[in-house]
Design a protein around this motif. Structure first.
Motif: not given
Length: 320
Positions: A15-19, A27-34
């Motif tokens: 279940a994907h968290p929100l950065c 935080d788009e870069p970290r969201q994509r990296a996650l």
């Protein structure tokens, strides 16, 4: 292999968290990296826009961008994409259409907004959504906004045609059996993939053959907030379960995983710090900049950080 076949084969689906940034913006870069971390770890899919992603993303206009980011990162990976679908029927239909148009395979349908609906109204709601996107059922525990759903509901639910799976997450053994028995009795155990969402009982759910009236059903995999951390370890664990590793050893790991989950999900304080607890581990691993949530009042509970210290030291093998 089709995405439905993959579901039945058994997957780890975090279940994907929100950065967020310190300003509580995406935080788009970290969201994509996650998302890349989950896929690189061997997860067979991701669930986005669900409780762990924070239901408040809808109020902040973040549902579409968060769904799109995960879909972009997963493109070409073969990952099964599950989108959270929430709210009264009109809202749920809009979210189902958004998920479908963004490339998601199924909608994880929360019924929390229909707390006072009758059984008949609930079934009509599910049927309406199922005409737009395949439905992944969701038994959400009452402690975080769900409602009690009796066996009769699940019996009727299993008869809905465009149903691909059920996440069973009441954190309650009797209520879990209500769902599993309904699937066994439905004769559709080959159509409906069972996924554990019981973060307090992951391994036992996955190990157990459930037999009702001569039909045996099993949980294929897990769709879990707990697996938003330690995803590589989770993939290894599910593989060992499927390979038939010594059940006693697996149950011992299961007890450790439950202890780990109690700290992360803040069981001692009624799950108030469950999202912040996941964030705290991701921060310590360098995957999030901070444990900020959209609700400024949502954070770790008193003593939770110390409990997280304890379990991280005790169970590093569960957090790779």
């Amino acid at each position: 292999m089709s995405w439905r076949d993959s579901l039945h084969q058994g997957l780890v689906i975090p279940a994907h968290p929100l950065c967020l940034t310190a300003e509580r913006t995406l935080d788009e870069p970290r969201q994509r990296a996650l998302t890349r971390y989950y896929l690189d770890s061997g997860a067979g899919g991701v669930a986005v826009g669900v409780h762990t992603t924070q239901f408040e993303i809808r109020e902040h206009g973040l549902l579409r961008p968060v769904l799109e980011l995960a879909a972009l990162e997963a493109a070409g990976s073969g990952a099964v994409l599950i989108a959270g679908v929430c709210g009264p029927t009109a809202q749920a239909l809009r979210e189902a259409a958004l998920a479908r148009d963004t490339g998601y395979h199924a909608g994880l349908l929360s019924l929390a907004a229909l707390r006072d609906a009758t059984l008949e109204e609930l079934i009509q709601h599910v049927q309406a959504v199922s005409k737009i996107i395949p439905v992944f059922g969701f038994y959400l525990q009452p402690a975080v906004g769900g409602r009690i759903l009796p066996h009769e509901f699940w019996k009727r639910f299993c008869a809905i045609e465009n149903l691909c799976g059920i996440k069973v997450a009441p954190f309650h053994r009797y209520q879990t059996l209500d769902v599993v028995r309904a699937v066994a009795e439905s004769g559709r155990e080959n159509d409906i993939a069972l996924y554990t969402g019981n973060d307090d009982n992951i391994v036992a759910d996955l190990l157990t053959p459930f037999t009702f009236g001569g039909t045996t059903v099993r949980f294929a995999g897990g769709l879990l907030g707990q697996w938003a951390v330690g995803t590589r370890s989770a993939v290894q664990l599910l593989r060992r379960i499927h390979e038939g590793t010594n059940p006693s050893l697996l149950l011992a790991l299961g007890a450790q995983l439950t202890d780990l989950n109690a700290a992360l999900f803040d069981v001692a304080n009624g799950f108030r710090g469950c999202i912040a607890g996941i964030h705290e581990v991701l921060v310590r691993q360098g995957r999030m900049a901070g444990r900020w949530t959209l609700n400024p009042r949502e954070d770790l509970s008193p003593g939770q950080s110390q409990e997280i210290d304890r379990v991280l030291a005790a169970y590093p093998h569960l957090l790779e």
